[in-house]
Scaffold this motif. Structure first.
Motif, PDB file in Angstrom:
ATOM      1  N   ILE A  61      46.229  31.289  46.759  1.00  0.00           N
ATOM      2  CA  ILE A  61      46.698  32.671  46.915  1.00  0.00           C
ATOM      3  C   ILE A  61      47.257  32.885  48.321  1.00  0.00           C
ATOM      4  N   THR A  84      39.452  43.104  45.968  1.00  0.00           N
ATOM      5  CA  THR A  84      38.125  43.074  46.598  1.00  0.00           C
ATOM      6  C   THR A  84      38.195  43.187  48.126  1.00  0.00           C
ATOM      7  N   ARG A 259      36.073  29.012  40.823  1.00  0.00           N
ATOM      8  CA  ARG A 259      36.921  30.152  41.158  1.00  0.00           C
ATOM      9  C   ARG A 259      37.869  29.838  42.314  1.00  0.00           C
ATOM     10  N   THR A 281      42.284  33.101  31.000  1.00  0.00           N
ATOM     11  CA  THR A 281      41.201  33.805  31.697  1.00  0.00           C
ATOM     12  C   THR A 281      41.565  35.277  31.823  1.00  0.00           C
ATOM     13  N   CYS A 283      39.328  37.651  32.789  1.00  0.00           N
ATOM     14  CA  CYS A 283      38.489  38.385  33.737  1.00  0.00           C
ATOM     15  C   CYS A 283      37.704  37.383  34.571  1.00  0.00           C
ATOM     16  N   GLY A 286      32.169  37.423  40.524  1.00  0.00           N
ATOM     17  CA  GLY A 286      30.970  36.770  41.011  1.00  0.00           C
ATOM     18  C   GLY A 286      30.408  37.481  42.219  1.00  0.00           C
ATOM     19  N   GLY A 304      31.013  41.496  41.953  1.00  0.00           N
ATOM     20  CA  GLY A 304      32.038  42.256  41.246  1.00  0.00           C
ATOM     21  C   GLY A 304      32.913  41.369  40.393  1.00  0.00           C
ATOM     22  N   PHE A 305      33.873  42.012  39.745  1.00  0.00           N
ATOM     23  CA  PHE A 305      34.830  41.251  38.941  1.00  0.00           C
ATOM     24  C   PHE A 305      36.137  42.014  38.855  1.00  0.00           C
ATOM     25  N   GLY A 308      42.443  41.053  34.238  1.00  0.00           N
ATOM     26  CA  GLY A 308      43.903  41.155  34.192  1.00  0.00           C
ATOM     27  C   GLY A 308      44.319  41.914  32.937  1.00  0.00           C
TER      28      GLY A 308
HETATM   29  P1  HAM Z   1      41.063  36.398  40.079  1.00  0.00           P
HETATM   30  O1  HAM Z   1      40.356  35.413  39.205  1.00  0.00           O
HETATM   31  O2  HAM Z   1      42.009  35.857  41.080  1.00  0.00           O
HETATM   32  O3  HAM Z   1      39.914  37.228  40.805  1.00  0.00           O
HETATM   33  O4  HAM Z   1      41.819  37.473  39.193  1.00  0.00           O
HETATM   34  C1  HAM Z   1      41.141  38.211  38.187  1.00  0.00           C
HETATM   35  C2  HAM Z   1      41.967  38.291  36.927  1.00  0.00           C
HETATM   36  O5  HAM Z   1      43.276  38.802  37.217  1.00  0.00           O
HETATM   37  C3  HAM Z   1      42.246  36.944  36.274  1.00  0.00           C
HETATM   38  O6  HAM Z   1      41.152  36.538  35.490  1.00  0.00           O
HETATM   39  C4  HAM Z   1      43.473  37.265  35.438  1.00  0.00           C
HETATM   40  O7  HAM Z   1      43.088  37.876  34.219  1.00  0.00           O
HETATM   41  C5  HAM Z   1      44.212  38.280  36.291  1.00  0.00           C
HETATM   42  N1  HAM Z   1      45.324  37.617  37.003  1.00  0.00           N
HETATM   43  C6  HAM Z   1      45.265  36.896  38.127  1.00  0.00           C
HETATM   44  N2  HAM Z   1      46.487  36.450  38.473  1.00  0.00           N
HETATM   45  C7  HAM Z   1      47.345  36.891  37.540  1.00  0.00           C
HETATM   46  C8  HAM Z   1      48.772  36.775  37.326  1.00  0.00           C
HETATM   47  N3  HAM Z   1      49.550  36.125  38.177  1.00  0.00           N
HETATM   48  N4  HAM Z   1      49.308  37.371  36.238  1.00  0.00           N
HETATM   49  C9  HAM Z   1      48.531  38.061  35.361  1.00  0.00           C
HETATM   50  N5  HAM Z   1      47.191  38.211  35.518  1.00  0.00           N
HETATM   51  C10 HAM Z   1      46.597  37.648  36.585  1.00  0.00           C
HETATM   52  C11 HAM Z   1      40.157  38.237  41.674  1.00  0.00           C
HETATM   53  O8  HAM Z   1      41.218  38.750  41.861  1.00  0.00           O
HETATM   54  C12 HAM Z   1      38.870  38.754  42.330  1.00  0.00           C
HETATM   55  N6  HAM Z   1      39.231  39.831  43.256  1.00  0.00           N
HETATM   56  C13 HAM Z   1      37.876  39.211  41.292  1.00  0.00           C
HETATM   57  C14 HAM Z   1      36.612  39.744  41.894  1.00  0.00           C
HETATM   58  C15 HAM Z   1      36.314  41.042  42.074  1.00  0.00           C
HETATM   59  N7  HAM Z   1      35.619  39.022  42.337  1.00  0.00           N
HETATM   60  C16 HAM Z   1      34.691  39.818  42.823  1.00  0.00           C
HETATM   61  N8  HAM Z   1      35.091  41.046  42.682  1.00  0.00           N
END
Ligand code: HAM
Length: 421
Positions: A61, A84, A259, A281, A283, A286, A304-305, A308
């Motif tokens: 990222i 987050t 992750r 994926t 959602c 952690g 948290g989580f 998408g």
């Molecule tokens: P992440 O796994 O990077 O976690 O993103 C969470 C969800 O966002 C993914 O499971 C997916 O469904 C969606 N997503 C991510 N990238 C894309 C993309 N390029 N296009 C469409 N959907 C996407 C986080 O973002 C952390 N902030 C989660 C978290 C919250 N952990 C603790 N608190």
């Protein structure tokens, strides 16, 4: 003149897609509000340093997916790739939590990542997120999972998604494991895929979720992170599992789940489906107990989580291909009665919690019926000269083999409100 097009990976959602985005987020908002999650709306632009420090310099990222730019005053800024980091920044800056307090927050909004676009992977996408601050109790991890479980159940997706959980332990445990993994993989590095070879230097744990079959085969004999967990981490993970068992929430332990963001410790989890191919994926989340101190705040354990929304919608449409009507009732009228059709539509909207659409072209009945059918409506209401002379309308079921009825508007409202209760 050349046409101006949308930016690659950025979508224009409309009609059913746009309403699904709003409806699915609103359902989450209701469920999480009932559990005491306060709403926040945060900036889309933050300091680039925030994400570098929170998400991690060596993550995909931050390394290659952020939209970053230098502002006119030379400040380095980025469009948020996730929610987050910004929330923890705000929590510290605005003092939203007194020490000892448990705080729960929810958010919904667009995130930006410059990934290679494909189905389910966009450069602008929407996340609904929920975060809890203030305690290390595994009850909190389970509560978040249970609420997401309820959300997916209400959307009738639960039979098609699986919950994967893992524990990645504490930082020192991961550090020991990291060394062991590097020692194991370095002599085999000529067999690793290119991405994993690069990660061996920058972020070796991410090799565990490599998509390459050869790399996965090499990992079979590799040291296992679970063997490096201390007593505390193990007991936390066991308790999370006990809560899930008590709540009857099925889960799979996935020892390779690490992750893609650096701030996690102990519990990590993902909800994934096999129906959407590589971008399955929906959602992920952690625990992230150190993030507050890493960003200069007080010690503040957290979990948290984020989900998408576009992926949830794709899954929803895959499972419910025929259940996306644009209308519940479609009004059809003879040309000369068109002004009354407007009035009837308004009366119905005031009395029924349904989507009422009226035809606007009022051409032949045949073409009006075609449009009624396409709208997905369950009923057509017809204004026809003879019936209208007696102050009556025709109520015609469109999806069931039932006879049509000629009724007053009040009788129609009564009948349909009974059906709706
Ligand atoms: P992440 O796994 O990077 O976690 O993103 C969470 C969800 O966002 C993914 O499971 C997916 O469904 C969606 N997503 C991510 N990238 C894309 C993309 N390029 N296009 C469409 N959907 C996407 C986080 O973002 C952390 N902030 C989660 C978290 C919250 N952990 C603790 N608190």
């Amino acid at each position: 003149m050349t046409k101006i097009r949308s930016v690659r990976g950025m979508n224009d959602w409309h009609q059913q897609d746009a309403s699904l985005i709003i409806d699915i987020a609103q359902l989450a908002e209701r469920l999480f509000s009932q559990a005491g999650f306060e709403k926040v709306i945060l900036p889309v632009i933050e300091s680039t340093h925030l994400f570098a420090r929170a998400v991690g310099e060596a993550t995909d990222i931050v390394e290659k997916e952020m939209y970053s730019f230098t502002d006119r005053n030379d400040e380095l800024l980025s469009l948020r790739p996730e929610g987050t980091a910004g929330l923890v920044r705000a929590l510290i800056e605005k003092n939203w939590r007194q020490s000892g307090e448990i705080k729960r927050f929810q958010y919904f909004g667009p995130m930006f990542r410059r990934e290679r676009p494909q189905k389910g992977r966009y450069r602008q996408f929407h996340q609904f997120g929920a975060e809890t601050f203030g305690d290390t109790n595994p009850y909190i991890d389970a509560e978040l999972i249970a609420l997401s479980y309820r959300w997916f159940t209400e959307l009738q997706l639960i039979d098609n998604i699986q919950l994967h959980i893992n524990s990645i332990g504490k930082q020192n445990e991961r550090e020991n494991y990291r060394k062991a993994l590097i020692d194991y993989l370095t002599p085999l590095s000529n067999q690793l895929d290119l991405d994993s070879l690069r990660r061996l230097k920058t972020n070796p744990l991410r090799i565990l979720d490599s998509k390459s079959e050869t790399t996965q085969a090499l990992l079979e004999q590799a040291p296992k992170l679970s063997n490096f967990l201390g007593e505390d981490s193990q007991s936390h993970f066991t308790q999370v599992q006990k809560f899930l068992q008590q709540l009857n929430i099925p889960y799979q332990i996935n020892v390779n789940l690490v992750r893609g963001l650096d701030y996690y410790n102990d519990t990590v989890f993902e909800w994934a489906t096999e129906l959407l191919g590589a971008q399955g994926t929906v959602c992920g989340g952690g625990r992230y107990d150190q993030l507050s101190t890493q960003l200069g705040g007080r010690d503040c354990p957290a979990c948290g989580f984020a989900a998408g929304i576009e992926r949830i919608i794709q899954l929803y449409k895959h499972i419910h291909p025929n259940t996306l009507p644009t209308a519940d009732i479609y009004i059809i009228s003879e040309q000369n009665l068109a002004p009354h059709a407007l009035d009837i539509a308004q009366q119905l909207r005031q009395s029924l919690p349904l989507i009422i659409q009226s035809d606007v072209q009022f051409a032949s009945f045949k073409s009006q019926f075609k449009r009624a059918d396409k709208s997905g409506a369950n009923y057509a209401i017809i204004l026809a000269t003879n019936e209208w002379a007696e102050n009556k309308l025709i109520l015609k079921p469109l999806r069931k083999h039932q006879p049509q009825q000629t009724l007053t508007i009040n009788s129609i409202i009564k009948l349909l409100s009974k059906q709706n209760n």
